[in-house]
Enzyme design. Structure first.
Site, short mmCIF file in Angstrom:
data_model
loop_
_atom_site.label_atom_id
_atom_site.label_comp_id
_atom_site.label_asym_id
_atom_site.label_seq_id
_atom_site.Cartn_x
_atom_site.Cartn_y
_atom_site.Cartn_z
N PHE A 123 -0.40 -6.49 57.37
CA PHE A 123 0.14 -5.86 56.16
C PHE A 123 -0.75 -4.68 55.82
CE2 PHE A 123 -0.32 -5.60 51.49
CZ PHE A 123 0.99 -5.32 51.12
N GLY A 131 -8.05 1.84 47.26
CA GLY A 131 -8.22 0.42 47.59
C GLY A 131 -7.71 -0.41 46.43
N SER A 132 -8.61 -0.65 45.45
CA SER A 132 -8.19 -1.37 44.24
C SER A 132 -7.06 -0.61 43.55
CB SER A 132 -9.37 -1.52 43.28
OG SER A 132 -10.42 -2.22 43.90
N GLY A 341 -34.90 -23.12 56.63
CA GLY A 341 -34.99 -22.04 57.63
C GLY A 341 -33.87 -22.10 58.63
N GLU A 364 -7.54 -8.58 49.49
CA GLU A 364 -6.38 -9.03 48.70
C GLU A 364 -6.70 -9.00 47.20
OE1 GLU A 364 -4.01 -12.16 50.42
OE2 GLU A 364 -4.81 -11.72 52.40
C1 LIG Z 1 -12.37 -6.77 56.54
C2 LIG Z 1 -11.32 -6.27 55.62
C3 LIG Z 1 -9.99 -6.54 55.90
C4 LIG Z 1 -8.98 -6.03 55.08
N1 LIG Z 1 -7.67 -6.26 55.39
C5 LIG Z 1 -6.69 -5.57 54.73
C6 LIG Z 1 -5.33 -5.65 55.16
O1 LIG Z 1 -4.99 -6.38 56.08
N2 LIG Z 1 -4.42 -4.88 54.52
C7 LIG Z 1 -4.76 -4.04 53.48
O2 LIG Z 1 -3.88 -3.37 52.97
N3 LIG Z 1 -6.04 -3.98 53.03
C8 LIG Z 1 -7.01 -4.71 53.64
N4 LIG Z 1 -8.31 -4.63 53.22
C9 LIG Z 1 -8.64 -3.77 52.09
C10 LIG Z 1 -9.07 -4.53 50.85
O3 LIG Z 1 -7.97 -5.13 50.23
C11 LIG Z 1 -9.83 -3.52 49.97
O4 LIG Z 1 -11.06 -3.28 50.59
C12 LIG Z 1 -10.02 -4.02 48.54
O5 LIG Z 1 -8.79 -4.08 47.86
C13 LIG Z 1 -11.00 -3.16 47.75
O6 LIG Z 1 -10.71 -1.81 47.88
P1 LIG Z 1 -11.88 -0.80 48.27
O7 LIG Z 1 -12.56 -1.33 49.48
O8 LIG Z 1 -11.31 0.55 48.36
O9 LIG Z 1 -12.92 -0.88 47.10
P2 LIG Z 1 -12.82 -0.06 45.68
O10 LIG Z 1 -11.44 -0.16 45.14
O11 LIG Z 1 -13.40 1.30 45.86
O12 LIG Z 1 -13.78 -0.93 44.78
C14 LIG Z 1 -15.21 -0.79 44.76
C15 LIG Z 1 -15.74 -1.61 43.59
O13 LIG Z 1 -15.22 -1.09 42.36
C16 LIG Z 1 -14.58 -2.14 41.64
N5 LIG Z 1 -13.44 -1.61 40.89
C17 LIG Z 1 -12.48 -0.77 41.35
N6 LIG Z 1 -11.59 -0.53 40.38
C18 LIG Z 1 -11.98 -1.25 39.30
C19 LIG Z 1 -11.47 -1.42 37.97
N7 LIG Z 1 -10.33 -0.84 37.58
N8 LIG Z 1 -12.15 -2.24 37.13
C20 LIG Z 1 -13.28 -2.85 37.54
N9 LIG Z 1 -13.82 -2.72 38.76
C21 LIG Z 1 -13.17 -1.93 39.62
C22 LIG Z 1 -14.13 -3.13 42.70
O14 LIG Z 1 -13.90 -4.41 42.16
C23 LIG Z 1 -15.32 -3.07 43.64
O15 LIG Z 1 -16.34 -3.89 43.14
C24 LIG Z 1 -9.32 -5.22 53.97
C25 LIG Z 1 -10.68 -4.99 53.67
C26 LIG Z 1 -11.66 -5.49 54.48
C27 LIG Z 1 -13.10 -5.20 54.14
#
Ligand SMILES: Cc1cc2nc3c(=O)[nH]c(=O)nc-3n(C[C@H](O)[C@H](O)[C@H](O)COP(=O)(O)OP(=O)(O)OC[C@H]3O[C@@H](n4cnc5c(N)ncnc54)[C@H](O)[C@@H]3O)c2cc1C
Length: 380
Positions: A123, A131-132, A341, A364
């Site tokens: 997906f 991301g978020s 350890g 997710e």
């Molecule tokens: C190994 C791995 C597999 C993944 N697999 C998939 C997949 O199959 N499909 C897919 O679509 N995605 C996938 N993802 C993406 C994943 O869902 C995102 O990494 C996640 O949603 C966070 O987005 P970001 O990494 O851009 O972090 P950011 O959104 O940049 O967040 C960074 C920090 O800021 C915080 N933050 C951001 N906005 C807010 C807010 N409004 N209020 C408070 N705090 C906030 C976050 O909680 C976090 O602590 C995967 C990620 C990884 C690492």
């Protein structure tokens, strides 16, 4: 109220647990060393029906209820988390959109091959700049005759390097914001203009490969539009909500394994002339783990039951995911502490879990996003 899982689901759990502990776990070092899952393990999972957990029987799957799927996910969590990650990305977020929204033709085309593991699914919503903030994705799908032309980049997409099918969310009407996004069924290996970028080098969950997916004028047949045009964002949220219940269940299984390992160690490791389990400090860590497991299990069971009743689980799925994944991090930390350890050594499953579990608080929807969902629903 009956808090016992039905007999048939306990059997499913027992079978999956035995597979994870007796078949997958002995190959854990190999998965760690090669960052890949041996094909015979994937075939074993397919034989057990793990690829078809959420696929109805009429399309060759096992067709379990949400309670049944989550029971299987809990058992999956008790073994190698990278292996579990491959299965859950496929069976959960990779499959649920097609099962729920697909036309009969789309289901017949893909689901039977997905149920056997021949076609692995994933997906894709996340992008480098969103991301978020998934409402701000930029991947564009422009309708031209009977195709949509996709341009843009997704990243961190689980299973992308092995996927035969991806559910991709893209912008179809930029003027409409989240009401201008659609979901598409994309066959990355067969579609010119779709390429897979470098495989991510991750902290843990070895064998569960994720990567960038790049679209350059990729023509997707209009027949591959999944669900109603422009309503893809709403559907994506539905897919993620369902996925969160599964993550809560997997986390519970991982905690159970960590507790089992910790109890065994506390009973056998002696210091000061007695098993370390005789020390109250160690007992309290075991007790805290048990409390985390019991509360997390009740939550996933309740939310899965709500799904099966057709109830709205948006808030409760976030409650369950937040609680179970945060608890798992604490339990993994305690398990390292109880092991001493040894828990810091690469050949210990506890060390592996400590790294692997960290991802569950991020993907997710991060823990912070779960709290936003819960709070917004309270205030709405
Ligand atoms: C190994 C791995 C597999 C993944 N697999 C998939 C997949 O199959 N499909 C897919 O679509 N995605 C996938 N993802 C993406 C994943 O869902 C995102 O990494 C996640 O949603 C966070 O987005 P970001 O990494 O851009 O972090 P950011 O959104 O940049 O967040 C960074 C920090 O800021 C915080 N933050 C951001 N906005 C807010 C807010 N409004 N209020 C408070 N705090 C906030 C976050 O909680 C976090 O602590 C995967 C990620 C990884 C690492």
């Amino acid at each position: 109220m009956d808090f016992n899982l039905p007999e048939d689901l306990r059997e499913v759990q027992g079978t999956v647990r035995a597979f994870m502990l007796d078949v997958v776990e002995p190959r854990a070092h190999e998965i760690e060393a090669t960052n890949s899952v041996p094909p015979e393990l994937l075939r074993g999972a397919a034989d057990l029906g793990l690829f078809g957990l959420s696929i109805p029987e009429e399309y060759g799957g096992v067709g379990l209820s949400a309670l049944g799927r989550c029971a299987a996910y809990e058992a999956l969590g008790q073994g190698h988390m990278g292996f579990g990650g491959v299965i859950s990305a496929h069976a959960s977020i990779g499959t649920s959109g097609l099962v729920r929204l697909g036309t009969e033709e789309q289901k017949r085309r893909f689901l039977p091959r997905m149920a056997t593991g021949e076609c692995v699914a994933g997906f894709a919503i996340t992008e480098p700049s969103s991301g978020s903030d998934a409402a701000n994705i930029r991947t564009r799908a422009e309708k031209r005759g009977d195709v949509y032309v996709l341009n843009g980049t997704k990243h961190y997409i689980s299973n992308a390097p092995i996927a035969g099918l991806l559910t991709v969310i893209a912008v179809t009407d930029p003027a409409q914001g989240t009401r201008g996004m659609s979901a598409f069924l994309v066959e990355p290996q067969r579609t010119p203009g779709v390429s897979i970028g470098k495989i991510d080098e991750k902290m843990g969950q070895k064998g569960a490969l994720s990567a960038e997916v790049i679209f350059q004028d990729a023509e997707i047949p209009a027949a591959n539009l999944l669900g109603p045009e422009h309503l893809g964002y709403r559907e994506a949220l539905g897919i993620l909500t369902n996925g969160r219940v599964g993550i809560a269940a997997r986390s519970t299984g991982a905690m159970q394994r960590l507790l089992d390992l910790s109890v065994a160690h506390a009973q056998t490791r002696e210091q000061f002339g007695q098993p370390i389990g005789e020390f109250q400090a160690v007992q309290f860590m075991l007790a805290e783990m048990e409390i985390a497991i019991q509360t997390s299990r009740l939550l996933w069971q309740k939310v899965a039951w709500m799904v099966d009743q057709g109830q709205d689980v948006r808030r409760m799925a976030s409650v369950a995911k937040y609680h179970a994944t945060e608890m798992l991090s604490q339990v993994a930390d305690r398990a390292v502490q109880v092991a001493g350890g040894m828990g810091y050594m690469k050949d210990s499953p506890v060390e592996r879990y400590y790294r692997d579990q960290r991802l569950l608080r991020i993907y997710e929807g991060t823990s912070e996003i779960q709290k936003l969902i819960i709070a917004r629903s309270l205030l709405a």
